[in-house]
Scaffold this motif. Sequence first.
Motif, PDB file in Angstrom:
ATOM      1  N   GLN A 259       8.394 -19.410  17.934  1.00  0.00           N
ATOM      2  CA  GLN A 259       8.905 -18.635  16.802  1.00  0.00           C
ATOM      3  C   GLN A 259       9.470 -17.297  17.263  1.00  0.00           C
ATOM      4  OE1 GLN A 259       8.970 -21.216  14.527  1.00  0.00           O
ATOM      5  NE2 GLN A 259       8.654 -19.555  13.070  1.00  0.00           N
ATOM      6  N   VAL A 260       8.746 -16.657  18.206  1.00  0.00           N
ATOM      7  CA  VAL A 260       9.180 -15.339  18.666  1.00  0.00           C
ATOM      8  C   VAL A 260      10.528 -15.438  19.368  1.00  0.00           C
ATOM      9  CG1 VAL A 260       8.569 -13.344  20.086  1.00  0.00           C
ATOM     10  CG2 VAL A 260       6.766 -14.678  18.988  1.00  0.00           C
ATOM     11  N   PHE A 261      10.716 -16.491  20.163  1.00  0.00           N
ATOM     12  CA  PHE A 261      11.923 -16.587  20.993  1.00  0.00           C
ATOM     13  C   PHE A 261      12.974 -17.533  20.416  1.00  0.00           C
ATOM     14  CE2 PHE A 261       8.699 -15.063  23.936  1.00  0.00           C
ATOM     15  CZ  PHE A 261       9.375 -14.073  24.607  1.00  0.00           C
ATOM     16  N   PHE A 262      12.769 -17.992  19.188  1.00  0.00           N
ATOM     17  CA  PHE A 262      13.719 -18.918  18.553  1.00  0.00           C
ATOM     18  C   PHE A 262      14.006 -20.120  19.452  1.00  0.00           C
ATOM     19  CE2 PHE A 262      14.654 -14.574  17.234  1.00  0.00           C
ATOM     20  CZ  PHE A 262      14.332 -14.672  15.892  1.00  0.00           C
TER      21      PHE A 262
END
Lengths: 315, 270
Positions: A259-262
């Motif tokens: 989620q953080v790094f897509f």
Amino acid sequence: MIRYVFGRLLSLVISLIVASVVIFVVIEIAPGDPASFMLGLNAQPETVAALRAELGLDVSKVERYFTWVTGMLSGDFGTSYTYRSPISELIADRVVVSLPLAIYALILSTVIAFPAGIYAASRRGGVGDMSVMGATQLGVAIPNFWFAMIMVLIFAINLRWFSAGGFPGWDKGFFGGIKALTLPAISLALPQAAILARVMRSSLLDMLGEDFIRSARAKGLSQRQALWKHAVRNALIPVLTIIGLQFSFLLAGGIIIEQVFFLPGLGRLIFQAISARDLIVVESVVMLLVFVVIVVNFAVDIAYAAVDPRLRTKT
Amino acid sequence: MKGLWIGIVLTVVFLALALVSFVWTPFNIEAFDIPNKLKSPNVTNWLGTDQYGRDILSMIMMGARTSIAVALLAVGIGMAIGVPLGLWAAARRGSLLDELIMRGNDLIFAFPSLVIAILITAVFGAGAINAIIAIGIFNIPVFARLTRGAALSLWERDFILAARVSGKSAFRISWEHIFPNILNLMIVQGTIQFSLGILAEAALSYIGLGAQPPTASWGRMLADAQTLVSFAPHTALMPGGAIVLMVMGLNLMGDGLRDVLDPRIRVDRT
């Protein structure tokens, strides 16, 4: 040994059955009918019924459970409501991101933790030991997704060494893919490395107190030689278990880091499916993750018993 | 010993922040103050402001409340169910019941906790209550195993034998003799699970499955900060720092308490 493997195998099968039932039941009691959700409020009852039939929602729950399980056993995970494509294809597209990420993180965690743990154990009570232990204390307290944000801030936004997120795809070259996974893997690995370093250290310290180390010292080995030649090898047994457990943690923990790094991995698939109420996708991906975790734990148990015969008698 | 005190101080500070937030926070976090948005830490807003001009210190205080409540209740669930199960299994050691309880625990352990927590909150709706349940379930086997292990060794001891000879039931022995003797162990483990609960709550609310607005939570502050971090790093640094300090405090306290409460380890370490 055969009896032990058989016993573990039995509990593996029971675990998988119970897991599948639990996941199925949880998804079943979810409020809302997927068919009416997909078609919206103004849908005709006949259309909803037609879609329910198409999705296989019109048969009994028990029948659906068995269709789902037998389907999965033959590699058929069902069809996604929203993507309108086989879930196995959706999963295959994402696994090529999630699995390398978990393996990459596992390698990093081991590469950081082994030297740190051995160093700390060899300097027991000294400044080196205290600093490593202090660092691990910090490592286990840092949420990995926050650490990931800090890494993005430093290495992507300020230094511009890496991109802040996204994944170019493996077809654009191996190096590009690895580069895109580097910051996520480091963020995932660090807290795990802290735990692993602690286990490595305490396992080594346990070994250093054993008689065979005293014998090694008595025959003239220095403390350092005894540590490297005898203690490290024996200390690896409990460490291997932790590594096995960490793999499953890294695979599951990847959900948040993605989620953080897509990153287009299994985690993103789960979240997109959750927001679209595409519960068959959620169900199958969760089952797949649980399956991998349970099987890895089983493999670790077996490996453990193969290395250390004393364990075979225990259940 | 130094670690224990640092841990106690950090924990008490966050507990105090959470308690004080019930009666007072430096600013009202429900009022938006757009002209003052994204201010770096300064004299008025010690930890700066967020994208709506809300005071971050006040939000961290309110968030501490959420984190502590969720983690504490999750530990409570784990203890309330796990400890009796462990005592029961130990009292009937070797029986089918014992086997069933322990296999059940193994099963929960085998699940990737984060995935199941996501499943539970996704299906039953995001929110603090479901987060508590999701985290709490995974605390049950931790306490059950620990309780059973400790209780089993106590059952071999002479004072338990004396109690059995005097005709006490297994239930009374478990409650009157075993339980008080494993309480220390539970406190230590409770502290560790508490810190893991803080981390789990932060992760769940970061992905939007924890406490919902307007309830403040550290995880969601970080989620909001994600798009702001490049030009207002303090929006991410402050709540993250709060999580790290709180978790570290609890871990140091847990380790310290273990040393103090378990005399055998104390001898071993010196």
